[in-house]
Design a protein around this motif. Sequence first.
Motif, PDB file in Angstrom:
ATOM      1  N   ARG A  65      14.343   3.763 -42.291  1.00 15.01           N
ATOM      2  CA  ARG A  65      14.829   3.373 -40.957  1.00 15.01           C
ATOM      3  C   ARG A  65      14.750   1.862 -40.772  1.00 15.01           C
ATOM      4  O   ARG A  65      15.667   1.227 -40.263  1.00 15.01           O
ATOM      5  CB  ARG A  65      14.010   4.092 -39.888  1.00 15.01           C
ATOM      6  N   ALA A  66      13.632   1.270 -41.220  1.00 13.27           N
ATOM      7  CA  ALA A  66      13.484  -0.177 -41.093  1.00 13.27           C
ATOM      8  C   ALA A  66      14.517  -0.919 -41.927  1.00 13.27           C
ATOM      9  O   ALA A  66      15.036  -1.965 -41.529  1.00 13.27           O
ATOM     10  CB  ALA A  66      12.067  -0.587 -41.496  1.00 13.27           C
ATOM     11  N   ALA A  67      14.821  -0.374 -43.138  1.00 12.31           N
ATOM     12  CA  ALA A  67      15.781  -1.034 -44.008  1.00 12.31           C
ATOM     13  C   ALA A  67      17.194  -1.003 -43.436  1.00 12.31           C
ATOM     14  O   ALA A  67      18.031  -1.851 -43.773  1.00 12.31           O
ATOM     15  CB  ALA A  67      15.764  -0.386 -45.389  1.00 12.31           C
ATOM     16  N   LEU A  68      17.489  -0.027 -42.584  1.00  5.57           N
ATOM     17  CA  LEU A  68      18.815   0.076 -41.976  1.00  5.57           C
ATOM     18  C   LEU A  68      18.996  -0.827 -40.757  1.00  5.57           C
ATOM     19  O   LEU A  68      20.083  -0.858 -40.169  1.00  5.57           O
ATOM     20  CB  LEU A  68      19.098   1.531 -41.577  1.00  5.57           C
ATOM     21  N   GLN A  69      17.929  -1.521 -40.378  1.00  6.47           N
ATOM     22  CA  GLN A  69      18.055  -2.422 -39.235  1.00  6.47           C
ATOM     23  C   GLN A  69      19.096  -3.507 -39.535  1.00  6.47           C
ATOM     24  O   GLN A  69      19.245  -3.955 -40.675  1.00  6.47           O
ATOM     25  CB  GLN A  69      16.713  -3.084 -38.923  1.00  6.47           C
ATOM     26  N   PRO A  70      19.846  -3.944 -38.550  1.00  3.90           N
ATOM     27  CA  PRO A  70      20.863  -4.984 -38.786  1.00  3.90           C
ATOM     28  C   PRO A  70      20.223  -6.292 -39.241  1.00  3.90           C
ATOM     29  O   PRO A  70      19.087  -6.612 -38.896  1.00  3.90           O
ATOM     30  CB  PRO A  70      21.516  -5.146 -37.406  1.00  3.90           C
ATOM     31  N   GLY A  87      23.684   7.875 -39.964  1.00  7.04           N
ATOM     32  CA  GLY A  87      24.642   7.579 -41.014  1.00  7.04           C
ATOM     33  C   GLY A  87      25.498   6.390 -40.631  1.00  7.04           C
ATOM     34  O   GLY A  87      26.267   5.873 -41.434  1.00  7.04           O
ATOM     35  N   ASP A  88      25.372   5.951 -39.370  1.00  7.46           N
ATOM     36  CA  ASP A  88      26.045   4.734 -38.896  1.00  7.46           C
ATOM     37  C   ASP A  88      25.175   3.526 -39.193  1.00  7.46           C
ATOM     38  O   ASP A  88      23.947   3.613 -39.244  1.00  7.46           O
ATOM     39  CB  ASP A  88      26.267   4.802 -37.384  1.00  7.46           C
ATOM     40  N   TRP A  89      25.817   2.409 -39.361  1.00  7.18           N
ATOM     41  CA  TRP A  89      25.086   1.136 -39.395  1.00  7.18           C
ATOM     42  C   TRP A  89      26.051   0.019 -39.000  1.00  7.18           C
ATOM     43  O   TRP A  89      27.274   0.182 -39.049  1.00  7.18           O
ATOM     44  CB  TRP A  89      24.488   0.878 -40.785  1.00  7.18           C
ATOM     45  N   TYR A  90      25.474  -1.077 -38.570  1.00  3.01           N
ATOM     46  CA  TYR A  90      26.286  -2.257 -38.310  1.00  3.01           C
ATOM     47  C   TYR A  90      25.487  -3.479 -38.726  1.00  3.01           C
ATOM     48  O   TYR A  90      24.249  -3.459 -38.775  1.00  3.01           O
ATOM     49  CB  TYR A  90      26.690  -2.358 -36.834  1.00  3.01           C
ATOM     50  N   ASP A  91      26.182  -4.540 -39.061  1.00  2.00           N
ATOM     51  CA  ASP A  91      25.542  -5.792 -39.478  1.00  2.00           C
ATOM     52  C   ASP A  91      26.347  -6.966 -38.976  1.00  2.00           C
ATOM     53  O   ASP A  91      27.563  -6.857 -38.713  1.00  2.00           O
ATOM     54  CB  ASP A  91      25.458  -5.886 -41.007  1.00  2.00           C
ATOM     55  N   ARG A 107      21.618  -8.424 -28.779  1.00  2.00           N
ATOM     56  CA  ARG A 107      21.707  -7.121 -29.430  1.00  2.00           C
ATOM     57  C   ARG A 107      20.794  -6.130 -28.736  1.00  2.00           C
ATOM     58  O   ARG A 107      19.687  -6.443 -28.342  1.00  2.00           O
ATOM     59  CB  ARG A 107      21.316  -7.260 -30.909  1.00  2.00           C
ATOM     60  N   HIS A 108      21.241  -4.857 -28.673  1.00  2.00           N
ATOM     61  CA  HIS A 108      20.454  -3.769 -28.115  1.00  2.00           C
ATOM     62  C   HIS A 108      20.414  -2.639 -29.137  1.00  2.00           C
ATOM     63  O   HIS A 108      21.403  -1.933 -29.317  1.00  2.00           O
ATOM     64  CB  HIS A 108      21.063  -3.260 -26.810  1.00  2.00           C
ATOM     65  N   ALA A 109      19.321  -2.442 -29.825  1.00  4.00           N
ATOM     66  CA  ALA A 109      19.200  -1.340 -30.779  1.00  4.00           C
ATOM     67  C   ALA A 109      18.583  -0.150 -30.075  1.00  4.00           C
ATOM     68  O   ALA A 109      17.842  -0.275 -29.103  1.00  4.00           O
ATOM     69  CB  ALA A 109      18.337  -1.758 -31.968  1.00  4.00           C
ATOM     70  N   SER A 110      18.871   1.045 -30.565  1.00  9.73           N
ATOM     71  CA  SER A 110      18.357   2.247 -29.918  1.00  9.73           C
ATOM     72  C   SER A 110      16.879   2.416 -30.165  1.00  9.73           C
ATOM     73  O   SER A 110      16.317   1.916 -31.132  1.00  9.73           O
ATOM     74  CB  SER A 110      19.105   3.466 -30.460  1.00  9.73           C
ATOM     75  N   ALA A 111      16.248   3.174 -29.291  1.00 11.25           N
ATOM     76  CA  ALA A 111      14.814   3.410 -29.441  1.00 11.25           C
ATOM     77  C   ALA A 111      14.533   4.212 -30.697  1.00 11.25           C
ATOM     78  O   ALA A 111      13.541   3.989 -31.391  1.00 11.25           O
ATOM     79  CB  ALA A 111      14.291   4.148 -28.212  1.00 11.25           C
TER      80      ALA A 111
END
Length: 544
Positions: free
Chosen positions: A289-294, A317-321, A536-540
Amino acid sequence: MGTRPRPHRRPSLTRRVLGTGAVLVVLVLLAGALLGGTGWQLRQAQRAQDTVDHALRADTELLRGFVDEETGLRGYLLTGDGRFLDPYRDAQSELPATTTALRTHVRDLGGPPSLVGGVADAHRRWSTHAQRLIALAGSGQLEAARTWAATERGRELFEEIRERNTAVVDWLEAADRREQRAVQVQQRRLFALLGTSLAALLAVVVAGCLVVSRTLTHPLGRLARAARAVADGDLSAPAWRPGPRVAPEVRSLAADVQAMRDRLTADLHTTREALGALEQSGPAIGALRAALQPFDEHVDGLRVSARLDPAEGLLAGDWYDTVRVGDDRLVLVLGDVAGHGPVSAVLALRLKHSLATALRGGASPARALEQVSRQLADVPPDLFATVLLATLDTAAATLTCANAGHPAALLLPQGRRRDAVELGATGPLLSPVTSGWSWQEDVHPFADGDVLLACTDGILEARDGRGREFGADGLAQVLGGAERSGDLGEGARLVDAVAAAVVRHSAPLPRRDDQTFVHVLATARTGPTGRPPAARHASAALDG
């Protein structure tokens, strides 16, 4: 690109109050000036009327003195007794002062100098004749003074005095009537001004009460009811959107309340779903989960706001950068791997780093997709991803886009929804089947004020209890509301509003697919190396 037109904004409540106060001050000063001027004119007319009264009294005294002179002279000539001359002498001593007073009053009233002068001249001629008769009688020639000729001459001269005095009286009476009319006119004008001023004040007060009620009191009441509904936990209650007549301060407050409501709605739904993912919270899942952070990199002149909500609290399965590839260029990467959970998250992580490596190596969006597609031979054929790559160049003010089967992004020139340009697919999905295929690139202007909106299909395909999708229509409703409130350029508010709208649409069903929404705003550059703060607003659930 042309200069971004400034939206029409209604004056703020503060400016309205200050403007209304200034208008009231001007009206009060104007009414005061009119009332003061009318009062001064009324006072002048009253003073003129008092002067007429004084002049008439002076003329009456003057005429009485003339009569005393004439009576004393006639008594003396009839009897020869010198005591009859006492009234004559008293009048002689008093008449000069009375004549001077009358002359002054007539002059103050604007009368001709000859008016009182004629009376004085007639009196002087009669007085000369009277003194000659007194001297003649005093020398022992009383009979000579009593002759018919002398008496008739005296009567003619005294009648001339009366005629001249009558002219003075007529003029004074005319002046008195004129000043009375002037007093009446000024009184009516004064009463009219007072009535008009009171009516205008009453109208202003009533209009002010109506305006305050319409733009402040009533909207605040509706806003308070909406806030109480949120406080009571009813996050699905219809939102109140103020109309254009509402004060800007109230509209801003309503937008803040709505943004808070949207954020609570979206975060509450995400938090509830995240409870179902506690079983996946082991060290390996946490690391994934941490590795998928933008990467969350920035370029001066661009402001990125985004939100990612995993399905049912699972790994996304989504990600954004946002990948910085130069001082003036930032690449937006938005991907969606089929499915969700650990398997999709692993492929998402692999694509995330492969694409970032290709982009940092100088590859364009299309070339980066081609390079990564050649690395997917070991991926199961039923596993695929859609990817949107958009290079935003602030120096050239351009957007270069390659779309691998991803839902079309929206480019809003200068933040205008009606001019939206769809950035659809420029090639196939990213999968082992398409290894070695090529993608096209689209280039569009992207200057100060332009907005780029992109989302994954989890938003568009969210369904309600009757199976109806949120779709492009649902997204258009949210964007329309944001456009009316002037929030299309407010990324943080817009991403929360979209997330909340999707939650309300699909409630009470759980989220079945990952949902990501990204907002990019081109802003004025602050300098060659400026780095404005991110929004940026990431989900909880993603943040753990």
